[in-house]
Design a protein around this motif. Sequence first.
Motif, PDB file in Angstrom:
ATOM      1  N   PHE A 138      -0.668   2.561   7.694  1.00 42.47           N
ATOM      2  CA  PHE A 138      -0.102   2.903   8.708  1.00 42.47           C
ATOM      3  C   PHE A 138      -0.589   1.768  10.108  1.00 42.47           C
ATOM      4  O   PHE A 138       0.754   1.337  10.288  1.00 42.47           O
ATOM      5  CB  PHE A 138      -0.230   4.964   9.647  1.00 42.47           C
ATOM      6  CG  PHE A 138       1.409   4.694   9.839  1.00 42.47           C
ATOM      7  CD1 PHE A 138       2.148   5.609   9.822  1.00 42.47           C
ATOM      8  CD2 PHE A 138       0.678   5.284  11.116  1.00 42.47           C
ATOM      9  CE1 PHE A 138       2.896   5.137  10.953  1.00 42.47           C
ATOM     10  CE2 PHE A 138       1.367   5.505  12.584  1.00 42.47           C
ATOM     11  CZ  PHE A 138       2.442   6.011  12.055  1.00 42.47           C
ATOM     12  N   PRO A 139      -1.630   1.911   9.893  1.00 41.19           N
ATOM     13  CA  PRO A 139      -2.585   1.273  11.358  1.00 41.19           C
ATOM     14  C   PRO A 139      -1.320  -0.542  11.058  1.00 41.19           C
ATOM     15  O   PRO A 139      -1.222  -1.133  12.043  1.00 41.19           O
ATOM     16  CB  PRO A 139      -3.289   1.235  11.995  1.00 41.19           C
ATOM     17  CG  PRO A 139      -3.745   2.967  10.794  1.00 41.19           C
ATOM     18  CD  PRO A 139      -2.831   2.802   9.736  1.00 41.19           C
ATOM     19  N   ILE A 147       0.715  -1.470   0.014  1.00 34.43           N
ATOM     20  CA  ILE A 147       0.258   0.292   0.026  1.00 34.43           C
ATOM     21  C   ILE A 147       0.965   1.289  -0.252  1.00 34.43           C
ATOM     22  O   ILE A 147       0.514   2.311  -0.792  1.00 34.43           O
ATOM     23  CB  ILE A 147      -0.738  -0.021   1.312  1.00 34.43           C
ATOM     24  CG1 ILE A 147      -1.709  -1.552   1.097  1.00 34.43           C
ATOM     25  CG2 ILE A 147      -1.973   1.352   1.101  1.00 34.43           C
ATOM     26  CD1 ILE A 147      -2.397  -1.379  -0.236  1.00 34.43           C
ATOM     27  N   PHE A 148       2.194   1.467   0.826  1.00 37.31           N
ATOM     28  CA  PHE A 148       2.800   2.692   0.947  1.00 37.31           C
ATOM     29  C   PHE A 148       3.456   2.244  -0.745  1.00 37.31           C
ATOM     30  O   PHE A 148       3.910   3.231  -0.934  1.00 37.31           O
ATOM     31  CB  PHE A 148       3.673   2.185   1.813  1.00 37.31           C
ATOM     32  CG  PHE A 148       3.436   2.381   3.461  1.00 37.31           C
ATOM     33  CD1 PHE A 148       2.980   3.729   3.621  1.00 37.31           C
ATOM     34  CD2 PHE A 148       3.934   1.841   4.308  1.00 37.31           C
ATOM     35  CE1 PHE A 148       2.248   3.996   4.851  1.00 37.31           C
ATOM     36  CE2 PHE A 148       3.617   1.855   4.991  1.00 37.31           C
ATOM     37  CZ  PHE A 148       2.855   3.102   6.145  1.00 37.31           C
ATOM     38  N   VAL A 198      -5.391   9.179   1.900  1.00 39.84           N
ATOM     39  CA  VAL A 198      -6.003   7.550   2.355  1.00 39.84           C
ATOM     40  C   VAL A 198      -5.516   6.660   2.148  1.00 39.84           C
ATOM     41  O   VAL A 198      -4.775   5.930   3.262  1.00 39.84           O
ATOM     42  CB  VAL A 198      -7.475   7.770   1.299  1.00 39.84           C
ATOM     43  CG1 VAL A 198      -8.227   6.518   1.194  1.00 39.84           C
ATOM     44  CG2 VAL A 198      -8.093   9.050   1.121  1.00 39.84           C
ATOM     45  N   LEU A 199      -4.473   6.594   1.078  1.00 40.78           N
ATOM     46  CA  LEU A 199      -3.333   5.202   0.976  1.00 40.78           C
ATOM     47  C   LEU A 199      -2.176   4.774   2.207  1.00 40.78           C
ATOM     48  O   LEU A 199      -2.451   3.888   2.823  1.00 40.78           O
ATOM     49  CB  LEU A 199      -2.804   5.421  -0.320  1.00 40.78           C
ATOM     50  CG  LEU A 199      -3.652   4.644  -1.594  1.00 40.78           C
ATOM     51  CD1 LEU A 199      -3.010   5.194  -2.650  1.00 40.78           C
ATOM     52  CD2 LEU A 199      -4.063   3.145  -1.206  1.00 40.78           C
ATOM     53  N   GLY A 235       9.783   8.805   2.962  1.00 42.45           N
ATOM     54  CA  GLY A 235       9.291   7.517   3.586  1.00 42.45           C
ATOM     55  C   GLY A 235       9.338   6.570   2.991  1.00 42.45           C
ATOM     56  O   GLY A 235       9.353   4.953   3.560  1.00 42.45           O
ATOM     57  N   PHE A 236       8.495   6.089   1.812  1.00 42.92           N
ATOM     58  CA  PHE A 236       9.128   5.184   0.366  1.00 42.92           C
ATOM     59  C   PHE A 236      10.407   5.439   0.144  1.00 42.92           C
ATOM     60  O   PHE A 236      11.329   3.823   0.165  1.00 42.92           O
ATOM     61  CB  PHE A 236       8.359   5.298  -0.152  1.00 42.92           C
ATOM     62  CG  PHE A 236       8.397   4.224  -1.053  1.00 42.92           C
ATOM     63  CD1 PHE A 236       7.497   2.969  -1.400  1.00 42.92           C
ATOM     64  CD2 PHE A 236       8.854   4.123  -3.006  1.00 42.92           C
ATOM     65  CE1 PHE A 236       7.183   1.796  -1.756  1.00 42.92           C
ATOM     66  CE2 PHE A 236       8.775   3.176  -3.080  1.00 42.92           C
ATOM     67  CZ  PHE A 236       8.020   2.005  -3.417  1.00 42.92           C
TER      68      PHE A 236
END
Length: 324
Positions: free
Chosen positions: A237-238, A187-188, A231-232, A299-300
């Motif tokens: 993240f959780p 997803i990231f 949204v992604l 982050g990616f």
Amino acid sequence: MSALSDQLVSFAILAYLVAMISHAVEYALGNARTRVAAPARELVGAGVGAAGGSLPEAPNGADAAAAERTARRARLAGLGAVAATALAALLHLGALVARGIAADRMPWGNMYEFVLTVSWIGAAAWLVVLWKRPMLRRLGLFLSLVMVLLLATAELVLYVPIVPLVPALNSYWFVIHVSTIVFASGIFLLGAVPAVAFLMRSGYEQGRRSFPYTLAKRMPTAAGLERLTFVLHAFAFPVFTFAVIAGAIWAEAAWGRPWGWDPKETWSFISWVIYAGYLHARATPSVKRNVAAWLAVAGFLTMLMNLFGVNIFFEGLHSYGGLD
């Protein structure tokens, strides 16, 4: 089954390549349509000449018809790209299933298998997004490019024959921890695509004429790209947080300590902090959306470092990349 998996990966790369080319054709035809329609707009917008001359002759419909044909071809190319992406995702999934059957385990035991799985999660999530929001279709050009690069790297650089899991991975925590890491990473991966596209499109909307100008003007709106990015990341993240916690619990059971600042643990923490910073920045009205998007991209990049750099250049308890 191992040979079948390898062949399916090759076919998936070809299908993603076809999707990328089809999306590129859609972009090119969109630009051509703009050029065809522009003269008609100029004629209609022209007024009476300074000397009182008559209004220029209106277009006879040929330009409008040409623009309509070009738009139809662009749409067909875009739909073909989506079909090719769906086919590629099916071939990709078949490769993973065949690899898992051949190995008699979940196909996440080394870098090659991890990259295959993460990239498939990204592609599958993209098809779900596209089903919900078909107006984002042109973003598929960048997604298919990422798929081609990742799968080609996996095949040419990371490929290893099927081997049993190392003893440290023979645990039920393997499924719990690695599955959530794989899902969040996929997803990231997808979230990084609209983040980069947003930075390009927002520059275009602000009047900057940079190198990707031609691509940027054909993208979805910056606001839509920014919302998709958020949204992604808010969804992933959780899951990523749970994966890190599960990894700590597994480390306690396997090595007698939950956290030891192993290189992979360290970079996972860095990624977690940056993604938390992105979500915090996104929720803070005083922080510009561009700044938040750059945090998502950063982050990616740390996720890529954790996947490739740590496995290749560092030694640690998580050295399961499969590369010698």
